[in-house]
Design a protein around this motif. Structure first.
Motif, mmCIF file in Angstrom:
data_model
loop_
_atom_site.group_PDB
_atom_site.id
_atom_site.type_symbol
_atom_site.label_atom_id
_atom_site.label_comp_id
_atom_site.label_asym_id
_atom_site.label_seq_id
_atom_site.Cartn_x
_atom_site.Cartn_y
_atom_site.Cartn_z
ATOM 1 N N GLN A 180 -13.492 -30.342 -1.267
ATOM 2 C CA GLN A 180 -14.915 -30.644 -1.179
ATOM 3 C C GLN A 180 -15.276 -31.564 -2.340
ATOM 4 O OE1 GLN A 180 -17.315 -29.154 1.195
ATOM 5 N NE2 GLN A 180 -18.338 -30.992 0.477
ATOM 6 N N LEU A 181 -15.875 -32.695 -2.022
ATOM 7 C CA LEU A 181 -16.416 -33.608 -3.022
ATOM 8 C C LEU A 181 -17.922 -33.699 -2.799
ATOM 9 C CD1 LEU A 181 -13.702 -36.429 -2.820
ATOM 10 C CD2 LEU A 181 -13.820 -34.514 -4.415
ATOM 11 N N SER A 182 -18.615 -34.371 -3.672
ATOM 12 C CA SER A 182 -20.071 -34.462 -3.533
ATOM 13 C C SER A 182 -20.484 -35.202 -2.259
ATOM 14 C CB SER A 182 -20.676 -35.153 -4.753
ATOM 15 O OG SER A 182 -20.190 -36.489 -4.843
ATOM 16 N N THR A 183 -19.603 -36.029 -1.719
ATOM 17 C CA THR A 183 -19.919 -36.816 -0.525
ATOM 18 C C THR A 183 -19.433 -36.196 0.775
ATOM 19 O OG1 THR A 183 -17.923 -38.112 -0.953
ATOM 20 C CG2 THR A 183 -20.011 -39.016 -1.766
ATOM 21 N N GLY A 184 -18.789 -35.030 0.715
ATOM 22 C CA GLY A 184 -18.343 -34.360 1.924
ATOM 23 C C GLY A 184 -17.007 -33.669 1.748
ATOM 24 N N LEU A 185 -16.494 -33.146 2.848
ATOM 25 C CA LEU A 185 -15.200 -32.467 2.881
ATOM 26 C C LEU A 185 -14.146 -33.491 3.303
ATOM 27 C CD1 LEU A 185 -14.123 -29.475 2.616
ATOM 28 C CD2 LEU A 185 -14.078 -29.475 5.103
ATOM 29 N N GLY A 213 -7.329 -38.965 2.678
ATOM 30 C CA GLY A 213 -8.730 -39.147 2.321
ATOM 31 C C GLY A 213 -9.681 -39.271 3.484
ATOM 32 N N ALA A 214 -9.400 -38.595 4.583
ATOM 33 C CA ALA A 214 -10.285 -38.662 5.754
ATOM 34 C C ALA A 214 -11.464 -37.720 5.560
ATOM 35 C CB ALA A 214 -9.525 -38.284 7.018
ATOM 36 N N ILE A 215 -12.665 -38.239 5.730
ATOM 37 C CA ILE A 215 -13.844 -37.383 5.662
ATOM 38 C C ILE A 215 -13.923 -36.584 6.960
ATOM 39 C CG2 ILE A 215 -15.443 -39.134 6.530
ATOM 40 C CD1 ILE A 215 -17.461 -37.884 4.408
ATOM 41 N N PHE A 235 -15.823 -34.517 9.855
ATOM 42 C CA PHE A 235 -17.060 -34.322 10.598
ATOM 43 C C PHE A 235 -16.770 -33.362 11.748
ATOM 44 C CE2 PHE A 235 -17.560 -38.757 9.031
ATOM 45 C CZ PHE A 235 -18.658 -38.547 8.211
ATOM 46 N N THR A 236 -17.741 -32.586 12.134
ATOM 47 C CA THR A 236 -17.574 -31.658 13.246
ATOM 48 C C THR A 236 -17.331 -32.423 14.544
ATOM 49 O OG1 THR A 236 -18.837 -29.889 12.225
ATOM 50 C CG2 THR A 236 -18.771 -29.891 14.614
ATOM 51 N N GLY A 237 -16.281 -32.014 15.256
ATOM 52 C CA GLY A 237 -15.974 -32.574 16.564
ATOM 53 C C GLY A 237 -15.294 -33.927 16.564
ATOM 54 N N VAL A 238 -15.041 -34.509 15.382
ATOM 55 C CA VAL A 238 -14.426 -35.831 15.315
ATOM 56 C C VAL A 238 -12.928 -35.665 15.032
ATOM 57 C CG1 VAL A 238 -14.369 -38.026 14.078
ATOM 58 C CG2 VAL A 238 -16.556 -36.906 14.539
ATOM 59 N N ASP A 239 -12.108 -36.289 15.875
ATOM 60 C CA ASP A 239 -10.665 -36.207 15.739
ATOM 61 C C ASP A 239 -10.228 -36.872 14.437
ATOM 62 O OD1 ASP A 239 -7.944 -35.939 16.174
ATOM 63 O OD2 ASP A 239 -7.881 -37.285 17.897
ATOM 64 N N LEU A 240 -9.454 -36.147 13.634
ATOM 65 C CA LEU A 240 -8.929 -36.695 12.386
ATOM 66 C C LEU A 240 -7.687 -37.549 12.621
ATOM 67 C CD1 LEU A 240 -9.542 -33.473 10.360
ATOM 68 C CD2 LEU A 240 -10.494 -35.700 9.771
ATOM 69 N N ILE A 241 -7.026 -37.380 13.766
ATOM 70 C CA ILE A 241 -5.853 -38.186 14.123
ATOM 71 C C ILE A 241 -6.354 -39.298 15.040
ATOM 72 C CG2 ILE A 241 -3.555 -38.197 15.166
ATOM 73 C CD1 ILE A 241 -3.489 -35.149 14.666
ATOM 74 N N LEU A 253 -6.830 -33.069 15.954
ATOM 75 C CA LEU A 253 -7.083 -32.216 14.805
ATOM 76 C C LEU A 253 -8.544 -32.419 14.435
ATOM 77 C CD1 LEU A 253 -5.819 -30.375 12.561
ATOM 78 C CD2 LEU A 253 -5.508 -32.480 11.223
ATOM 79 N N TYR A 254 -9.335 -31.350 14.504
ATOM 80 C CA TYR A 254 -10.772 -31.504 14.322
ATOM 81 C C TYR A 254 -11.406 -30.185 13.886
ATOM 82 C CZ TYR A 254 -10.792 -29.311 18.891
ATOM 83 O OH TYR A 254 -10.575 -28.430 19.923
ATOM 84 N N PHE A 255 -12.607 -30.292 13.311
ATOM 85 C CA PHE A 255 -13.380 -29.119 12.906
ATOM 86 C C PHE A 255 -14.397 -28.775 13.987
ATOM 87 C CE2 PHE A 255 -11.815 -30.164 8.716
ATOM 88 C CZ PHE A 255 -11.701 -28.917 8.115
ATOM 89 N N THR A 256 -14.632 -27.476 14.156
ATOM 90 C CA THR A 256 -15.715 -27.002 15.011
ATOM 91 C C THR A 256 -16.643 -26.139 14.170
ATOM 92 O OG1 THR A 256 -14.433 -25.087 15.740
ATOM 93 C CG2 THR A 256 -14.351 -27.028 17.133
#
Length: 97
Positions: free
Chosen positions: A30-35, A49-51, A53-59, A70-73
């Motif tokens: 966690q940084l001041s600008t996001g996870l 260094g990928a920020i 976001f919910t529902g956004v694919d990191l790959i 790979l994504y957050f819900t």
């Protein structure tokens, strides 16, 4: 097949796991600008260094050696992930193609 990667509500953590039979190491911080997330595949950088976001694919590379998403819900709405909700409200999920 959908898998949930176990996380702790910590501002910085490293996780070793196997995804689609491949050895992975994740660093989430966690940084001041996001996870942010780094992903090493067989100790080689795949995502750095990928920020998050919910529902956004990191790959985002269709030629990635790691197939799938790979994504957050957010289990309680549609907020972007923050460290204190990791593993409970915010889940990191992987779905193989």
């Amino acid at each position: 097949m959908m898998a949930t990667i176990p996380l702790n509500p910590s501002s910085s953590q490293e996780i070793a796991c196997t995804l689609s039979g491949l050895s992975c190491r994740l660093w989430i911080r966690q940084l001041s600008t996001g996870l942010y997330l780094d992903l090493l595949l067989d100790e080689k950088p795949l995502i750095m260094g990928a920020i998050c976001f919910t529902g956004v694919d990191l790959i985002r590379n269709p030629a990635s050696p790691l197939p799938g998403r790979l994504y957050f819900t957010d289990t309680q709405g549609n907020a972007d992930p923050y460290y204190d909700g990791l593993g409970d409200r915010f889940l990191l999920q992987y779905g193989a193609s």
